[in-house]
Design an enzyme around this catalytic site. Structure first.
Site, PDB file in Angstrom:
ATOM      1  N   HIS A  15      -3.336  -6.566  -3.229  1.00  0.00           N
ATOM      2  CA  HIS A  15      -3.266  -7.269  -4.507  1.00  0.00           C
ATOM      3  C   HIS A  15      -3.026  -8.752  -4.266  1.00  0.00           C
ATOM      4  CE1 HIS A  15       1.416  -6.720  -5.124  1.00  0.00           C
ATOM      5  NE2 HIS A  15       1.137  -7.271  -3.983  1.00  0.00           N
ATOM      6  N   CYS A  34       2.660 -14.577  -2.367  1.00  0.00           N
ATOM      7  CA  CYS A  34       1.927 -13.466  -3.008  1.00  0.00           C
ATOM      8  C   CYS A  34       0.770 -13.975  -3.863  1.00  0.00           C
ATOM      9  CB  CYS A  34       2.872 -12.621  -3.853  1.00  0.00           C
ATOM     10  SG  CYS A  34       4.136 -11.825  -2.857  1.00  0.00           S
ATOM     11  N   HIS A  40      -3.027  -9.682  -0.173  1.00  0.00           N
ATOM     12  CA  HIS A  40      -2.349  -9.023   0.953  1.00  0.00           C
ATOM     13  C   HIS A  40      -2.183  -7.550   0.600  1.00  0.00           C
ATOM     14  CE1 HIS A  40       0.786 -10.163  -1.910  1.00  0.00           C
ATOM     15  NE2 HIS A  40       1.403  -9.060  -1.504  1.00  0.00           N
ATOM     16  N   HIS A  42      -0.230  -3.559   0.859  1.00  0.00           N
ATOM     17  CA  HIS A  42       1.021  -2.810   0.960  1.00  0.00           C
ATOM     18  C   HIS A  42       0.723  -1.351   1.257  1.00  0.00           C
ATOM     19  CE1 HIS A  42       3.696  -5.935  -0.551  1.00  0.00           C
ATOM     20  NE2 HIS A  42       2.810  -6.195  -1.493  1.00  0.00           N
ATOM     21  N   ASP A  80      -6.212   4.167  -3.611  1.00  0.00           N
ATOM     22  CA  ASP A  80      -6.046   4.058  -2.160  1.00  0.00           C
ATOM     23  C   ASP A  80      -7.142   3.201  -1.540  1.00  0.00           C
ATOM     24  OD1 ASP A  80      -4.774   4.583   0.298  1.00  0.00           O
ATOM     25  OD2 ASP A  80      -6.156   6.238   0.716  1.00  0.00           O
ATOM     26  N   HIS A  81      -6.754   2.244  -0.709  1.00  0.00           N
ATOM     27  CA  HIS A  81      -7.669   1.331  -0.020  1.00  0.00           C
ATOM     28  C   HIS A  81      -8.560   0.558  -0.990  1.00  0.00           C
ATOM     29  CE1 HIS A  81      -6.170   3.468   3.434  1.00  0.00           C
ATOM     30  NE2 HIS A  81      -6.718   2.555   4.207  1.00  0.00           N
ATOM     31  N   GLU A 124       7.412  -0.631  -2.617  1.00  0.00           N
ATOM     32  CA  GLU A 124       6.384  -1.595  -2.222  1.00  0.00           C
ATOM     33  C   GLU A 124       6.582  -2.014  -0.766  1.00  0.00           C
ATOM     34  OE1 GLU A 124       4.667  -5.538  -4.344  1.00  0.00           O
ATOM     35  OE2 GLU A 124       6.796  -5.553  -3.861  1.00  0.00           O
TER      36      GLU A 124
HETATM   37 NI    NI Z   1       2.592  -7.817  -2.639  1.00  0.00          NI
END
Ligand code: NI
Length: 140
Positions: A15, A34, A40, A42, A80-81, A124
Site C-alpha cells: 500500500h 508511508c 511498500h 506488509h 493477497d499479493h 501490520e
Molecule cells: Ni504500511
C-alpha cells in the site's frame, strides 16, 4: 454461555498511504515514509474471532473448515499479493490498516454466517495491530 474461537491467517499486500484530500506536502507530513510514491509491503496477520454456543453433537462453535473457506475465498484471494491502492474497496478511502481491518470485517460479516463474527484483529507489523468489532461507524 457463549464460547469464542479465534483463528489466525497470513497474507501479504502493498500500500501507499496517500489522501487525495491533502496536498503533497501535507501527505508527506501526515504519512512520512508511508507516503513514498512506490509504496511498500506488509505481511499481515489477520485474527478472526467468532462466537456461538458449542453444538452438543459436534462439540464445536462452527466448523473451522467453513471459516477457513470463507476467509480464503473472500479475504486472502482478494487481497493477497495485491496493491491495496488499486483495489475497488479503497477507491474512496486510504488503505491504512484501520481501514483494511474495517473492510475485512464488513466483507466477513456478509459472507460468513456459520457463527457470530465478534471482531477482526490485524497485525501490520510486530509493533502494531488494529481491532474492529463493528457496531459503530468507524470513520469521522
Ligand atoms: Ni504500511
Amino acid at each position: 454461555m457463549k464460547a469464542h474461537l479465534t483463528r489466525r491467517y497470513i497474507f501479504s499486500a502493498s500500500h501507499r498511504l496517500h489522501s487525495e484530500a491533502l496536498s503533497e506536502a501535507e501527505n508527506r507530513a501526515t504519512y512520512g515514509k508511508c507516503n513514498n510514491p512506490h509504496g511498500h509491503g506488509h505481511n499481515y496477520a489477520l485474527e478472526v474471532t467468532v462466537s456461538g454456543h458449542v453444538n452438543q453433537q459436534t462439540g464445536m462453535i462452527c466448523n473451522l473448515l467453513d471459516l477457513d473457506d470463507a476467509v480464503q475465498r473472500e479475504i486472502i484471494e482478494r487481497f493477497d499479493h495485491d496493491n491495496l491502492n488499486v483495489r475497488p474497496e479503497f477507491e474512496a478511502i486510504v488503505p491504512t490498516t484501520e481501514n483494511l481491518n474495517e473492510v475485512i470485517f464488513r466483507i466477513l460479516k456478509q459472507s460468513f454466517k456459520a457463527a457470530h463474527l465478534e471482531k477482526v484483529r490485524l497485525e501490520e507489523t510486530m509493533m502494531n495491530s488494529f481491532e474492529y468489532a463493528g457496531g459503530t461507524e468507524l470513520r469521522v
